[in-house]
Motif scaffolding. Sequence first.
Motif, mmCIF file in Angstrom:
data_model
loop_
_atom_site.group_PDB
_atom_site.id
_atom_site.type_symbol
_atom_site.label_atom_id
_atom_site.label_comp_id
_atom_site.label_asym_id
_atom_site.label_seq_id
_atom_site.Cartn_x
_atom_site.Cartn_y
_atom_site.Cartn_z
ATOM 1 N N PHE A 4 0.845 -1.196 0.000
ATOM 2 C CA PHE A 4 0.000 0.000 0.000
ATOM 3 C C PHE A 4 0.882 1.248 0.000
ATOM 4 C CE2 PHE A 4 -3.124 2.621 2.784
ATOM 5 C CZ PHE A 4 -3.599 3.283 1.673
ATOM 6 N N ALA A 5 1.875 1.260 0.889
ATOM 7 C CA ALA A 5 2.786 2.402 0.986
ATOM 8 C C ALA A 5 3.469 2.645 -0.360
ATOM 9 C CB ALA A 5 3.812 2.154 2.084
ATOM 10 N N SER A 50 2.406 1.737 -3.313
ATOM 11 C CA SER A 50 1.454 2.136 -4.356
ATOM 12 C C SER A 50 1.155 3.637 -4.274
ATOM 13 C CB SER A 50 0.162 1.318 -4.273
ATOM 14 O OG SER A 50 -0.809 1.956 -3.488
ATOM 15 N N MET A 51 1.214 4.189 -3.051
ATOM 16 C CA MET A 51 1.010 5.633 -2.906
ATOM 17 C C MET A 51 2.148 6.391 -3.582
ATOM 18 S SD MET A 51 -0.555 6.264 0.866
ATOM 19 C CE MET A 51 1.041 6.377 1.596
ATOM 20 N N ILE A 52 3.369 5.939 -3.313
ATOM 21 C CA ILE A 52 4.535 6.616 -3.869
ATOM 22 C C ILE A 52 4.571 6.441 -5.391
ATOM 23 C CG2 ILE A 52 7.069 6.632 -3.881
ATOM 24 C CD1 ILE A 52 6.872 5.921 -0.854
ATOM 25 N N ASP A 53 4.239 5.228 -5.864
ATOM 26 C CA ASP A 53 4.200 4.977 -7.310
ATOM 27 C C ASP A 53 3.188 5.895 -7.997
ATOM 28 O OD1 ASP A 53 6.032 3.025 -7.106
ATOM 29 O OD2 ASP A 53 4.643 1.336 -7.324
ATOM 30 N N ALA A 54 1.988 5.938 -7.428
ATOM 31 C CA ALA A 54 0.932 6.735 -8.058
ATOM 32 C C ALA A 54 1.375 8.191 -8.144
ATOM 33 C CB ALA A 54 -0.367 6.615 -7.263
ATOM 34 N N LYS A 55 1.965 8.666 -7.048
ATOM 35 C CA LYS A 55 2.409 10.053 -7.019
ATOM 36 C C LYS A 55 3.513 10.293 -8.057
ATOM 37 C CE LYS A 55 2.835 14.230 -5.558
ATOM 38 N NZ LYS A 55 1.782 15.209 -5.815
ATOM 39 N N GLN A 56 4.464 9.382 -8.136
ATOM 40 C CA GLN A 56 5.607 9.585 -9.036
ATOM 41 C C GLN A 56 5.245 9.387 -10.501
ATOM 42 O OE1 GLN A 56 8.595 7.062 -7.221
ATOM 43 N NE2 GLN A 56 9.645 8.842 -6.380
ATOM 44 N N ASN A 57 4.246 8.545 -10.775
ATOM 45 C CA ASN A 57 3.914 8.253 -12.173
ATOM 46 C C ASN A 57 2.798 9.132 -12.720
ATOM 47 O OD1 ASN A 57 5.788 6.202 -12.183
ATOM 48 N ND2 ASN A 57 4.305 4.675 -11.504
#
Lengths: 198, 198
Positions: free
Chosen positions: B43-44, B46-53
């Motif tokens: 989950f943690a 996926s938050m960073i991925d979503a933000k970066q992508n």
Amino acid sequence: MIYPKSIAALIEHFQKFPSVGPKSAQRMAFYLLRMPLTEVEKFAQSMIDAKQNTRTCEICFNMSSSSPCEICSSPQRDKSTICVVAETKDLIAIEKTNEYKGLYHVLQGLISPMDGIGADDIRIKELLNRLTDEKVKEVILALSPSVEGEATSLYLSKLIKPFGVKISRIAFGLPVGADLEYADEITIAKALEGRREL
Amino acid sequence: MIYPKSIAALIEHFQKFPSVGPKSAQRMAFYLLRMPLTEVEKFAQSMIDAKQNTRTCEICFNMSSSSPCEICSSPQRDKSTICVVAETKDLIAIEKTNEYKGLYHVLQGLISPMDGIGADDIRIKELLNRLTDEKVKEVILALSPSVEGEATSLYLSKLIKPFGVKISRIAFGLPVGADLEYADEITIAKALEGRREL
């Protein structure tokens, strides 16, 4: 299209939380995407930290950063009383009142045959083990007045009686500030049943 | 005590989200603490991925994994129509209908003097720039019928008129399946005003 993959994954994660539907999950994901990356990273880290630093107390099954927990290991707490609650959040609700100075026992659930939760699935055995300690004089049952809470209270009181300790249950009645006119019948019945002489 | 520090920090993070109060934040934090660590880490991440992508499309200001976004760069979309929405989530609501095949323009807000949001704070200038392209024949205003939505629609229609493109606004009226008896007066008035000859 509709969502980029990474956003869809994020929304799916949020949707797993209790009482978070598709709309709320979407709202939360978009809010997160507007946060600065450093904030997102801090949030992500705080989740992992909380998970890694949280233990279950070996005595009372409270969630804590240490085991035994701060309450069980505090010399200030009254070791003669154990307050039985269903979940850690109930313990916290009671702690917030600053009225109770005894110990706790977190059952980690309630007996609920409908959900397949029997007496062996919650921390009842561990509670009874604690009662063999002579210091314990009273057990307070602080379980919700739901079907499961009633069943568990009844079951526990039968098991606890042979230990010869006092058993009590928190009072149910009208909440402070409530209007009798708008209270439901069951609450009014409980309030009548629990009336006290003045 | 009450909460271990790491849990308190987690609850505080959850509470920052829109429509998440102290109780919901607590519920979400406890739910997270019961999840396996690997799930929490996913989950943690996926938050960073979503933000970066996630990028903002340089043409329509939609949130997307690329810029220009998939809609702006698709040869299948009708380049003669631009649908103006306030937020990416409105764009998604329209995309889900599968009825609209044109382009979008995400204003990233609505004019709201009460909140200190003026015409220069949202993507109006960029919309007008797009209208200099001769391909554009119609602008559809798909803003909510709120005070801010009305004000922004009025303001935009005045600015767009000189470009000589058709301007339309989505219809307001009774939602499908609604009961006239229970509809509010403003909706009924809008429905009457927007009546169509059969």
